[in-house]
Structures are given as C-alpha cells and as structure tokens.
Design a protein around this motif. Structure first.
Motif, PDB file in Angstrom:
ATOM      1  N   GLY A 197     -16.510  -6.939   1.689  1.00  0.00           N
ATOM      2  CA  GLY A 197     -15.998  -8.305   1.803  1.00  0.00           C
ATOM      3  C   GLY A 197     -16.122  -8.832   3.223  1.00  0.00           C
ATOM      4  N   ILE A 198     -15.805  -7.994   4.210  1.00  0.00           N
ATOM      5  CA  ILE A 198     -15.932  -8.403   5.616  1.00  0.00           C
ATOM      6  C   ILE A 198     -17.390  -8.701   5.957  1.00  0.00           C
ATOM      7  CG2 ILE A 198     -15.666  -7.622   8.005  1.00  0.00           C
ATOM      8  CD1 ILE A 198     -13.223  -6.013   7.066  1.00  0.00           C
ATOM      9  N   TYR A 199     -18.278  -7.872   5.438  1.00  0.00           N
ATOM     10  CA  TYR A 199     -19.716  -8.092   5.686  1.00  0.00           C
ATOM     11  C   TYR A 199     -20.171  -9.425   5.116  1.00  0.00           C
ATOM     12  CZ  TYR A 199     -24.775  -7.477   5.434  1.00  0.00           C
ATOM     13  OH  TYR A 199     -26.135  -7.656   5.550  1.00  0.00           O
ATOM     14  N   GLU A 200     -19.681  -9.763   3.925  1.00  0.00           N
ATOM     15  CA  GLU A 200     -20.096 -10.995   3.260  1.00  0.00           C
ATOM     16  C   GLU A 200     -19.622 -12.243   4.019  1.00  0.00           C
ATOM     17  OE1 GLU A 200     -21.994 -11.664   0.511  1.00  0.00           O
ATOM     18  OE2 GLU A 200     -22.558  -9.548   0.634  1.00  0.00           O
ATOM     19  N   MET A 204     -10.775   5.215  -1.109  1.00  0.00           N
ATOM     20  CA  MET A 204     -12.093   5.051  -0.498  1.00  0.00           C
ATOM     21  C   MET A 204     -12.835   3.866  -1.118  1.00  0.00           C
ATOM     22  SD  MET A 204     -12.264   7.227   1.899  1.00  0.00           S
ATOM     23  CE  MET A 204     -10.494   7.042   2.103  1.00  0.00           C
ATOM     24  N   SER A 205     -12.671   3.689  -2.425  1.00  0.00           N
ATOM     25  CA  SER A 205     -13.304   2.539  -3.087  1.00  0.00           C
ATOM     26  C   SER A 205     -12.746   1.227  -2.547  1.00  0.00           C
ATOM     27  CB  SER A 205     -13.075   2.614  -4.598  1.00  0.00           C
ATOM     28  OG  SER A 205     -13.646   3.790  -5.141  1.00  0.00           O
ATOM     29  N   GLY A 206     -11.423   1.194  -2.343  1.00  0.00           N
ATOM     30  CA  GLY A 206     -10.803   0.004  -1.778  1.00  0.00           C
ATOM     31  C   GLY A 206     -11.294  -0.286  -0.375  1.00  0.00           C
ATOM     32  N   ARG A 233      -4.919  14.377  -4.179  1.00  0.00           N
ATOM     33  CA  ARG A 233      -5.420  14.094  -5.516  1.00  0.00           C
ATOM     34  C   ARG A 233      -6.747  13.341  -5.420  1.00  0.00           C
ATOM     35  NH1 ARG A 233       0.071  13.441  -5.662  1.00  0.00           N
ATOM     36  NH2 ARG A 233       1.227  14.550  -7.299  1.00  0.00           N
ATOM     37  N   LYS A 234      -7.719  13.845  -6.113  1.00  0.00           N
ATOM     38  CA  LYS A 234      -9.055  13.270  -6.035  1.00  0.00           C
ATOM     39  C   LYS A 234      -9.087  11.830  -6.531  1.00  0.00           C
ATOM     40  CE  LYS A 234     -11.496  17.687  -6.463  1.00  0.00           C
ATOM     41  NZ  LYS A 234     -12.451  18.496  -7.273  1.00  0.00           N
ATOM     42  N   THR A 235      -8.300  11.542  -7.565  1.00  0.00           N
ATOM     43  CA  THR A 235      -8.309  10.184  -8.113  1.00  0.00           C
ATOM     44  C   THR A 235      -7.788   9.168  -7.106  1.00  0.00           C
ATOM     45  OG1 THR A 235      -6.148  10.653  -9.110  1.00  0.00           O
ATOM     46  CG2 THR A 235      -8.081  10.922 -10.513  1.00  0.00           C
ATOM     47  N   VAL A 236      -6.699   9.540  -6.394  1.00  0.00           N
ATOM     48  CA  VAL A 236      -6.116   8.623  -5.409  1.00  0.00           C
ATOM     49  C   VAL A 236      -7.056   8.448  -4.221  1.00  0.00           C
ATOM     50  CG1 VAL A 236      -4.149   8.190  -3.907  1.00  0.00           C
ATOM     51  CG2 VAL A 236      -3.805   9.278  -6.128  1.00  0.00           C
ATOM     52  N   PHE A 271       0.831  -1.207   0.000  1.00  0.00           N
ATOM     53  CA  PHE A 271       0.000   0.000   0.000  1.00  0.00           C
ATOM     54  C   PHE A 271       0.870   1.264   0.000  1.00  0.00           C
ATOM     55  CE2 PHE A 271      -1.940   3.443   2.450  1.00  0.00           C
ATOM     56  CZ  PHE A 271      -3.113   3.650   1.744  1.00  0.00           C
ATOM     57  N   TYR A 272       1.849   1.311   0.906  1.00  0.00           N
ATOM     58  CA  TYR A 272       2.688   2.509   1.010  1.00  0.00           C
ATOM     59  C   TYR A 272       3.684   2.617  -0.150  1.00  0.00           C
ATOM     60  CZ  TYR A 272       0.894   3.730   5.606  1.00  0.00           C
ATOM     61  OH  TYR A 272       0.081   4.117   6.636  1.00  0.00           O
ATOM     62  N   TRP A 273       4.057   1.487  -0.727  1.00  0.00           N
ATOM     63  CA  TRP A 273       4.916   1.508  -1.918  1.00  0.00           C
ATOM     64  C   TRP A 273       4.211   2.252  -3.051  1.00  0.00           C
ATOM     65  CZ3 TRP A 273       5.067  -2.611  -6.109  1.00  0.00           C
ATOM     66  CH2 TRP A 273       6.169  -2.444  -6.959  1.00  0.00           C
ATOM     67  N   ALA A 274       2.926   1.952  -3.228  1.00  0.00           N
ATOM     68  CA  ALA A 274       2.144   2.640  -4.255  1.00  0.00           C
ATOM     69  C   ALA A 274       1.899   4.103  -3.872  1.00  0.00           C
ATOM     70  CB  ALA A 274       0.815   1.918  -4.475  1.00  0.00           C
ATOM     71  N   LEU A 275       1.578   4.346  -2.608  1.00  0.00           N
ATOM     72  CA  LEU A 275       1.312   5.717  -2.151  1.00  0.00           C
ATOM     73  C   LEU A 275       2.535   6.605  -2.346  1.00  0.00           C
ATOM     74  CD1 LEU A 275      -0.986   7.329  -0.712  1.00  0.00           C
ATOM     75  CD2 LEU A 275       0.205   6.868   1.434  1.00  0.00           C
ATOM     76  N   HIS A 276       3.709   6.049  -2.107  1.00  0.00           N
ATOM     77  CA  HIS A 276       4.964   6.786  -2.269  1.00  0.00           C
ATOM     78  C   HIS A 276       5.125   7.288  -3.705  1.00  0.00           C
ATOM     79  CE1 HIS A 276       9.284   7.644  -2.018  1.00  0.00           C
ATOM     80  NE2 HIS A 276       9.439   6.893  -3.102  1.00  0.00           N
ATOM     81  N   GLN A 277       4.767   6.457  -4.691  1.00  0.00           N
ATOM     82  CA  GLN A 277       4.922   6.864  -6.095  1.00  0.00           C
ATOM     83  C   GLN A 277       4.063   8.076  -6.417  1.00  0.00           C
ATOM     84  OE1 GLN A 277       7.349   5.142  -7.478  1.00  0.00           O
ATOM     85  NE2 GLN A 277       7.304   3.719  -5.736  1.00  0.00           N
TER      86      GLN A 277
END
Length: 393
Positions: free
Chosen positions: A186-189, A177-179, A169-172, A106-112
C-alpha cells in the motif's frame, strides 16, 4: 513512586499558584502538570475495576470501528487529499489518535492468541481488530501528518518484534507477515502522494542535520533554515517556535521559568509567529521546569515502564500487554517531537492511562509478593495428628 508523583504534582500546582498570585503571571496550560497528583488514585481505580477491562475493551473497539466507518471519507483519501480523521478539526491530532487505536487494536488481538482465548473469542476480536486497523491506517495516510508517519516506524518495529518473540504459532506469524506485506504494498502504491506531502520536509530536515553535524551552531542553523524559501511553511513555523523556546530556556535552564515563560516569549526574535503551542512536548516541559523537571518526569516514565515489565514477568499481565504499553510510550515520545500532544486532551488522557496501568500493576505486584511471603507453613513436627496449614496474612 506514588510519593514522587504526588510531590511533583503539588510542586507544579504550587508553582502555578505562586506565579498567578504573586507575579500575576498565568502562563498557558500550567495546571496540566499537576495531573500527577491523581496518578496513584487512577491506579487504585483501575485495580478495583480490573475485571471490567475485558468488556470495556470490547466496547471501546466496537465504538472505534463504528466511528471510523462513519467518519472515513474513502473517496477523498483515495484521491490523495488531506483529511481530518474521526471528526477532528485538526488532521494531526486526529492522526495521532488513530495511531493509538491502530496500535491498541493490534495488541488487543495479539493478547487473545497469547493467553489462549476460545476460538470464538479469537475470531470475533481478530475480525474487529483487522477492520479497525485497516480504517485507522487509511485515516493516518489521509491526514498527511509526517510526524505521525515517523512515530509509527519504531512502533511498527516493536509490533513485529512482539509478534516474533511472544507468539510461535505459524498461523499468527503468517497473518502478521501478510499484513506487513500488504501495508508495504500500500505504501508503495501511494509513494508519489507521500513524496508530494513529505519530500520537501524530509529534504529540509536532512539539510539541517547535515549542517549541525558540520559544526555550525544551532542558532545559526535555525536562522538560516527559517530565512530559506525552500523550507516548507509548516516546518518554518516550527523552527521559529523552537528558536523562541531555546531562547526562553536559556534564561533558566536548570529549573525553568514557571508561569513567566510566556512573558519572556514576547522578547524572543520570532514572537510574531502565530502560536505559543511549541509543537514539541519536550520544549514545553523545559521552558516551564528546565532540565530538572524533564529529568524527574523521565524518571517517572522509565520507572513506570520497568514496573509494568515486572508485572508481565510475574504473570500479572500478558507479555503482549507490556509490549502494548511500551509501544504506546515509544509512539507518544516520537509524536511529541513535532507536536505538543501533552498539552492536548489526547495527551492528558494517555498520561492518566499510562499512570493508572503502572500503579494498578504495582498494587498487584505488591499483593502477590505479600501473599507469597505470608504462605509460611506452620511447624507441626511435634504434633502427631496435626493437619498442615498455612498462615494467610
């Protein structure tokens, strides 16, 4: 900081050798606490290989992706059965490792996104990270480790906070938030399966906490919980281990029992329990080094986090890198509440990486401050044709 780590390491090593040679006591895994001797050297190694970090991370997460793809038994997980992730022979240890990989990806991607990498780099890293995160979460769910589930709660909170604080950035934000919504769905299911494996433990823990709040002694609460048929077997064994550990700690609470703790263990009320691995990293430290040792190690950890924070404030590392460092620390601190991960290769590796990052950042902080202080302009007012220069220290 280096002096403290090396001094602590030599103290641990000396105490182990003294107990072994003089008292004939070997203890169990005592030499692991001497690893601190190598902490500064690990920092130097990371500092000198700083430029290799980017390809190493790419190789690591590509390797993690391949490993998770090969080892993930999707049909077994979807059937709600317990698995041992990533070819581990212990589901808890595998789940802890998957938690580290999940947070790191997660943080590897956030760093980019934070440092403004090229569009191609962000696309490749994000694609790998999303697949790694998805498979890691599946494996963590399949491992049915309540301790890892608990440890991920504060970690997820820090991850959300880092996304909100460090990225605008709105896209990130929309993707994050979508994730989060997808994870919640998934937890609910699988809520029934989660309740099947975790409800009894949760109820027992709540009952223990309520009794402690009512003023009943710790010893009495543990005895009653161990004797109760409603306490799950895994929790019952842990309570026996923790009761034994408390008895051992009471013999020498200030400085611990060194190698002799294992001999004292044989006199405890629940010495027939299968393990001497206490399934609590803090008790592992207390039986050996007491509250003094725990305080010294806590000082090292807090100081390390502060130094890495200073490095992020100075621009030596990104904000998301510090957030990753902090999230790892919080996650690991929670995992060792119910498992002795600091006595496993996984915990040892994490300790070395934690220390290496701290000392590498310290070296770079000091180098930066020296360079800044040495850029002193020469006084050339009395030299009409002088060219201004700077002193390079």
């Amino acid at each position: 900081m280096a002096i403290v780590c090396v001094a602590w390491g030599f103290l641990a090593l000396f105490r182990f050798l003294f107990g072994l040679i003089v008292d004939g006591e070997r203890g169990a895994s005592e030499w692991l606490y001497a690893f601190a001797i190598f902490f500064p050297a690990m920092g130097v190694a990371l500092h000198t290989s700083w430029n290799l970090i980017k390809p190493i991370l790419l190789a690591f997460f590509c390797g993690a992706l391949v490993l998770l793809i090969i080892s993930t038994p999707l049909s077994t997980i979807l059937a709600g059965e317990r698995i041992s992730p990533a070819f581990h022979h212990n589901s808890i240890h595998g789940a802890v490792g998957c938690g580290f990989i999940f947070i790191g990806a997660f943080y590897w991607a956030l760093h980019q996104w934070e440092i403004g990498s090229s569009t191609r780099t962000k696309a490749v890293v994000s694609a790998i990270a999303v697949m790694v995160i998805g498979l890691a979460i599946l494996n963590i769910y399949g491992a049915k480790s309540k301790g890892v589930w608990l440890a991920l709660l504060p970690a997820l909170g820090l991850m959300v906070a880092a996304t909100l604080f460090y990225l605008r950035r709105k896209t990130v934000l929309a993707a994050a938030m979508s994730g989060l919504l997808l994870l919640s769905w998934g937890i609910y299911e699988v809520r029934d399966n989660v309740a099947h494996f975790g409800a009894a433990t949760f109820s027992s823990v709540v009952g223990i906490v309520d009794r402690l709040d009512s003023g009943v002694s710790v010893q009495r609460v543990l005895q009653d919980a161990i004797a109760s048929s409603e306490t799950p077997i895994s929790l019952d064994e842990r309570l026996q281990l923790w009761a034994n550990a408390i008895d051992v700690i009471s013999v020498a609470p200030a400085f611990g029992n060194g190698n002799t703790w294992l001999t004292i263990w044989q006199t405890t009320p629940y010495r027939g329990v299968t393990y001497t691995l206490m399934h609590n990293g803090y008790l592992e430290i207390l039986v050996r080094y007491g509250f003094t040792g725990l305080a010294i190690l806590a000082l090292i950890v807090v100081s390390a986090i502060y130094r890495v924070y200073r490095a992020s404030s100075a621009g030596i590392i990104s904000k998301s890198t510090f957030a990753c460092y902090l999230t790892f620390a919080v996650y690991f601190a929670f995992t060792i509440l119910s498992n002795s991960n600091n006595r496993l290769a996984l915990g040892e590796s994490y300790a070395l990486l934690f220390a290496a990052t701290c000392f590498a950042c310290s070296i770079r902080l000091r180098s930066g401050s020296v360079a800044h202080s040495s850029d002193v302009p020469l006084h050339t007012a009395d030299l009409p044709n002088a060219v201004p220069v700077r002193v390079q220290g």
